[in-house]
Design a protein around this motif. Structure first.
Motif, PDB file in Angstrom:
ATOM      1  N   GLN A 314       0.519   3.437  -3.598  1.00 43.73           N
ATOM      2  CA  GLN A 314       1.621   3.761  -2.696  1.00 43.73           C
ATOM      3  C   GLN A 314       2.978   3.427  -3.289  1.00 43.73           C
ATOM      4  O   GLN A 314       3.999   3.984  -2.875  1.00 43.73           O
ATOM      5  N   ASN A 360      -1.575 -10.107   9.209  1.00 43.21           N
ATOM      6  CA  ASN A 360      -0.874  -8.850   9.494  1.00 43.21           C
ATOM      7  C   ASN A 360       0.603  -9.185   9.640  1.00 43.21           C
ATOM      8  O   ASN A 360       1.006  -9.903  10.563  1.00 43.21           O
ATOM      9  N   ALA A 362       3.129  -6.806   9.792  1.00 43.44           N
ATOM     10  CA  ALA A 362       3.878  -5.602  10.151  1.00 43.44           C
ATOM     11  C   ALA A 362       4.890  -5.838  11.254  1.00 43.44           C
ATOM     12  O   ALA A 362       5.962  -5.229  11.272  1.00 43.44           O
ATOM     13  N   ILE A 528      10.031   0.245   7.163  1.00 43.13           N
ATOM     14  CA  ILE A 528       8.595   0.003   7.372  1.00 43.13           C
ATOM     15  C   ILE A 528       7.821   0.156   6.065  1.00 43.13           C
ATOM     16  O   ILE A 528       6.935  -0.651   5.751  1.00 43.13           O
ATOM     17  N   LYS A 529       8.157   1.178   5.276  1.00 42.26           N
ATOM     18  CA  LYS A 529       7.440   1.387   4.015  1.00 42.26           C
ATOM     19  C   LYS A 529       7.681   0.249   3.041  1.00 42.26           C
ATOM     20  O   LYS A 529       6.749  -0.252   2.386  1.00 42.26           O
ATOM     21  N   ASP A 532       5.738  -2.770   3.940  1.00 45.05           N
ATOM     22  CA  ASP A 532       4.330  -2.610   3.585  1.00 45.05           C
ATOM     23  C   ASP A 532       4.136  -2.714   2.073  1.00 45.05           C
ATOM     24  O   ASP A 532       3.173  -3.321   1.597  1.00 45.05           O
ATOM     25  N   ASP A 533       5.039  -2.136   1.303  1.00 45.54           N
ATOM     26  CA  ASP A 533       4.959  -2.233  -0.157  1.00 45.54           C
ATOM     27  C   ASP A 533       5.077  -3.683  -0.613  1.00 45.54           C
ATOM     28  O   ASP A 533       4.365  -4.121  -1.536  1.00 45.54           O
ATOM     29  N   ASP A 535       4.258  -6.273   1.121  1.00 44.59           N
ATOM     30  CA  ASP A 535       3.046  -6.977   1.533  1.00 44.59           C
ATOM     31  C   ASP A 535       1.917  -6.765   0.513  1.00 44.59           C
ATOM     32  O   ASP A 535       1.155  -7.688   0.217  1.00 44.59           O
TER      33      ASP A 535
END
Length: 911
Positions: A314, A360, A362, A528-529, A532-533, A535
């Motif tokens: 990703q 988690n 997020a 958000i991306k 996540d990246d 993380d």
């Protein structure tokens, strides 16, 4: 404590939130350790090993020969507060041969220091360098918290050819053919077809393979590398020389340490292990041979070849996927890289039983923790107590305990309990054994908000610019210390994602091990991306701090190096028979400062002058002449300790094709320094001059005729500090605790150091500081002393002969010159490393109504390392633009007195 001269008040805020993950039912266990004990031991380690970090704000991301590197250092402790530990900062610039070309010692005040390094054409060539910064206190932590950054330097001086290279082949695969393709162009961009080229691969001065070829019609040279010494190619240099019309030969040099490595993929189960019959999340990281991420896609298959799950990266070769592994099953990943190559990799082994921690991250306000155990583990450990401990910035900031009453339990933790940065969450048994661990990045948007506002939307060339600074923490004004750089971005293009910043360094890269590609990407407008990246990055990186196994077992190494509060000149006074002189008088004289001081030796003959202030290059005299029988006394000075120059974690940031990558910048540099050309080196071929060896000195005649290892003078090219260079140049030698040892014997327990000889005379390690590397004709290393008896006489092991270039013969010398060859040993004249002189940044002033003849081609338009905001959080800066038109980029970075950090970038247009 090793850092005596100050009081360090540490703020421990243990949020001992004993929350109930399940219905809590705690049973006492005979081998358990109370949670409070774990916290107290962690606090003790923090108190005895407070962590310093250092970050350098540079005016530019890269440079050219002739430039000056401008920087401000931010030295912090705890949660980025200005450090109260060290008052001296060491800064080094290291070349590709791991030799220190420049070494600065800077005074630290209120956690900051600033300096500069002039990249003169005499000492610097085009290539990749490493900029390191550290305090002596940091050496207690190996090299973990040093600032270590790749600095690429281009050059337009005396240049006729630009060259770019690409490599093919895999060094570890014997069946893979190794090759290189070099494109040659003139500095005007025109290709150079049908030109003869000589090439060779060198390592440590030895030629591994060489050849000759001709460029094709498109200017390419294709060369095949065929050698039986494939293993020696890594770490070597590809050196080419091409014939041109302007000059007979023009050379190009390319490092090979990352040239022929294969792509690779690593897999990281969340929490550390794959549990049978439990859904698991696995992160992966795919890297090219050069260390940079590469996009990848693949499939996980079981032992029978059945496809279980597909995955794809990703961001920068990283990604993650989930599946439920089965017991007694081996899993394999079949991978296809973006370049078309393929590979097969084994996933970590599946554990039949265990417990794992998942997180988690997020939700922007809450961490969700999940503890899951296999059925077998749950039955064996039902109702037993487990601990969750979280460390943030090195401190235990969260701790909780619970009984295991269900296979899977979850809990929510408010992120307000933590500061922004890397959080290490660990699941421990009640006996303190770490069972599972997860790194998480906390981003609470709690950094300084710095406004940097130009007084106009656009400007003319050479027009005056006013920048208004406003610093706030939340809605309150912030008094702080900042640095501001303004560059002509048209001439200095650079990706902001790849920038090293105070945020990316202090909050991220300084707390995780391994290379982080494009670290600033995660801090530019996080979404958000990017969350996540980041993380996924956390799941694939290791933590730098002490782990709980070492903390609870008491295996933390004791403090060896004290925190420097100033420059210390120390040594030992002994009689010629080796006995220490007690209460001996020692005098310090610094003539250019008109300064002198006196002290006396202790029972071991040791003396020290504390907090001596003098500039670099100052001559210093240490004298013991004011003692009875002083002619039978000898002074030995202690040398500084130099950390090992190991492989940089950031090697992937090195630019191989500097000519093309820095083309815009180097072209401007050629115009800027066109009148500062350095004379090209002229090689004069004359009759062969006999090389000096140990056999020229009668005192070393008992050594073997052939040394075990040799160091050629070419390997010392670019070396300024001889002693520091020896720490990496001596083959088969280990440098530890200010001494040198034969590596193989040292590893087997022999702690006797080698004996050094210079011009056939025995010397101690401190003497090596006075040697000019340019006068060394070669170094010979002997693992044993042969028939000389040197080691028995000196209680040493091994001999190193430093052979100096011969002085002209038949030349008369004066009595004073003869005396210098045999100086009194009760007096030492030397030039210790003092505080570096800081060069003032030049700020031109223009009147736009007047014609200015000379072109202003500056790339750094403004640099100010001393920007201080007042009580209202404000400051005002003034400067003038250069002649460049386009976009100018202004960057401000810094911190306030409470350790809140911030960074802002603004751009304005020059027409």
């Amino acid at each position: 404590m090793a850092y005596q001269n100050f009081t360090l008040l540490k703020k421990y805020f243990y949020l001992l939130l004993f929350f109930v993950l399940t219905h809590l039912s705690v049973f006492a266990q005979h081998d358990s350790i109370p949670l409070n004990t774990i916290i107290e031991r962690a606090a003790k380690v923090n108190n005895e090993h407070p962590v310093e970090k250092v970050y350098l704000h540079l005016d530019k991301p890269y440079y050219a020969v002739g430039d000056t590197i401008l920087f401000k250092a931010y030295l912090t402790m705890d949660f980025h507060s200005p450090s109260e530990i060290s008052k001296v900062l060491n800064v080094e610039l290291v070349n590709s041969r791991d030799s220190v070309v420049e070494e600065l010692k800077l005074p630290v005040a209120n956690g900051t220091a600033f300096g500069n390094i002039i990249l003169s054409g005499v000492n610097y060539k085009q290539g990749n360098y490493r900029l390191r910064a550290y305090t002596q206190w940091m050496l207690n932590f190996n090299t973990s918290y040093m600032f270590d950054k790749v600095i690429t330097v281009g050059s337009a001086l005396n240049k006729d050819v630009n060259a770019d290279v690409s490599f093919s082949g895999n060094l570890s695969d014997k069946n893979s053919k190794l090759g290189a393709r070099v494109l040659y162009r003139g500095t005007d961009g025109a290709i150079l077809p049908n030109k003869k080229v000589d090439w060779r691969i060198e390592k440590n001065g030895d030629i591994i393979v060489k050849g000759r070829g001709t460029t094709d019609a498109k200017g390419y040279l294709n060369l095949a590398i065929i050698t039986n010494k494939r293993e020696d190619i890594s770490g070597g240099l590809l050196i080419t020389s091409i014939e041109t019309e302007k000059t007979k030969t023009a050379g190009s040099v390319f490092p090979l340490k990352n040239a022929f490595n294969a792509s690779d993929v690593q897999f990281f189960p969340e929490g550390g292990s794959l549990l049978a019959d439990m859904q698991s999340q696995i992160a992966f990281k795919a890297i090219q041979g050069n260390g940079l991420g590469i996009d990848v896609k693949g499939t996980v298959v079981d032992g029978q070849g059945k496809e279980i799950v597909n995955f794809s990266s990703q961001h920068l070769g990283m990604g993650k996927f989930s599946f439920t592994p089965q017991n007694n099953t081996a899993y394999t990943a079949k991978v296809e890289f973006a370049d078309g190559s393929k590979g097969t990799y084994n996933l970590p082994r599946v554990s039949a039983e265990g417990i794992s921690l998942a997180v988690n991250n997020a939700n922007p306000h809450t961490l969700i923790l999940q503890i899951a155990s296999s059925q077998a583990f749950f039955q064996k450990n039902k109702n037993k107590v487990f601990y969750i401990v979280a460390k943030n910035g090195g401190f235990v900031t969260f701790a909780a305990q619970s009984a295991l009453t269900e296979q899977t339990t979850t809990a929510a933790i408010p992120k307000s309990k933590f500061k922004s940065g890397v959080l290490e969450v660990t699941l421990l048994s009640s006996s303190g054994e770490p069972l599972s661990e997860r790194l998480v990045f906390i981003n609470r948007d709690d950094n300084l908000n710095i406004a940097l506002t130009p007084d106009k939307p656009s400007y003319l060339t050479r027009q005056k610019v006013t920048l208004n600074v406003g610093a706030k923490l939340a809605d309150k004004p912030a008094e702080g210390s900042f640095s501001v750089a303004v560059v002509d971005e048209t001439k200095v293009p650079f990706s902001e994602d790849a920038a090293t910043t105070i945020l990316s360094n202090m909050l991220l890269t300084s707390d995780v091990s391994g290379y982080v590609e494009q670290p600033n990407y995660y801090f530019i407008k996080p979404d958000i991306k990017k969350v996540d990246d980041l993380d996924v990055l956390m799941m694939s990186q290791g933590f730098r701090q002490f782990d709980f196994t070492d903390i609870l077992s008491g295996k933390i190494k004791p403090v060896r190096f004290g925190a420097e509060q100033g420059i210390v000149l120390s040594g030992t006074l002994r009689k010629f028979n080796g006995m220490p002189v007690f209460k001996g008088a020692v005098r310090l004289i610094i003539p250019d400062k008109n300064y002198s001081a006196e002290t006396t030796t202790n029972a071991d003959g040791e003396f020290a002058f504390q907090n001596v202030v003098f500039a670099d290059s100052s001559q210093v005299t240490i004298s013991a002449r004011n003692n009875l029988d002083s002619k039978n006394m000898k002074i030995t000075m202690n040398t500084g300790f130099y950390p090992t120059i190991g492989k940089s974690e950031n090697y992937a940031d090195e630019i191989i094709n500097i000519d093309s990558t820095l083309n815009t910048y180097v072209k401007n540099s050629g115009k800027q320094y066109q009148f500062n050309q350095v004379l090209k080196e002229v090689v004069i071929k004359a009759s062969t001059v006999k090389k000096v060896t140990h056999q020229d000195y009668s005192g070393l005649s008992g050594l073997s005729a052939f040394a075990d290892h040799e160091v050629n003078p070419e390997q010392l090219t670019g070396c300024n500090n001889f002693l520091m260079c020896l720490t990496t140049a001596l083959v088969g030698i280990t440098y530890r605790d200010n001494n040198f040892y034969i590596t193989r014997d040292y590893n087997q327990g022999n702690k006797n150091p080698v004996q050094f000889y210079v011009k056939g005379m025995p010397v101690d390690v401190s003497y090596l500081n006075s040697i000019n590397p340019k006068e060394v004709d070669g170094i010979e290393i002997f693992n044993s002393d042969g028939f000389s008896g040197i080691n028995k006489m000196n209680n040493t092991n091994g001999v190193v002969s430093i052979n100096m270039k011969e002085a002209p013969k038949g030349q008369k010398i004066s009595a004073d010159e003869l005396k210098k060859l045999f100086p009194d040993q009760n007096v030492i004249n030397f030039t210790p490393k003092g505080y570096a002189k800081v060069r003032q940044f030049y700020l031109p002033k223009y009147d736009v109504s007047q014609q200015q003849k000379a072109s202003d081609l500056r790339t750094t338009i403004y640099w100010n390392p001393n920007v201080f905001t007042d009580k209202a959080g404000n400051a005002v800066l003034n400067f003038y633009n250069a002649d460049g038109r386009g976009t100018y980029k202004a960057i401000i970075e810094g911190f306030d007195k409470d350790g809140n950090i911030g960074r802002t970038v603004v751009r304005y247009t020059v027409k």
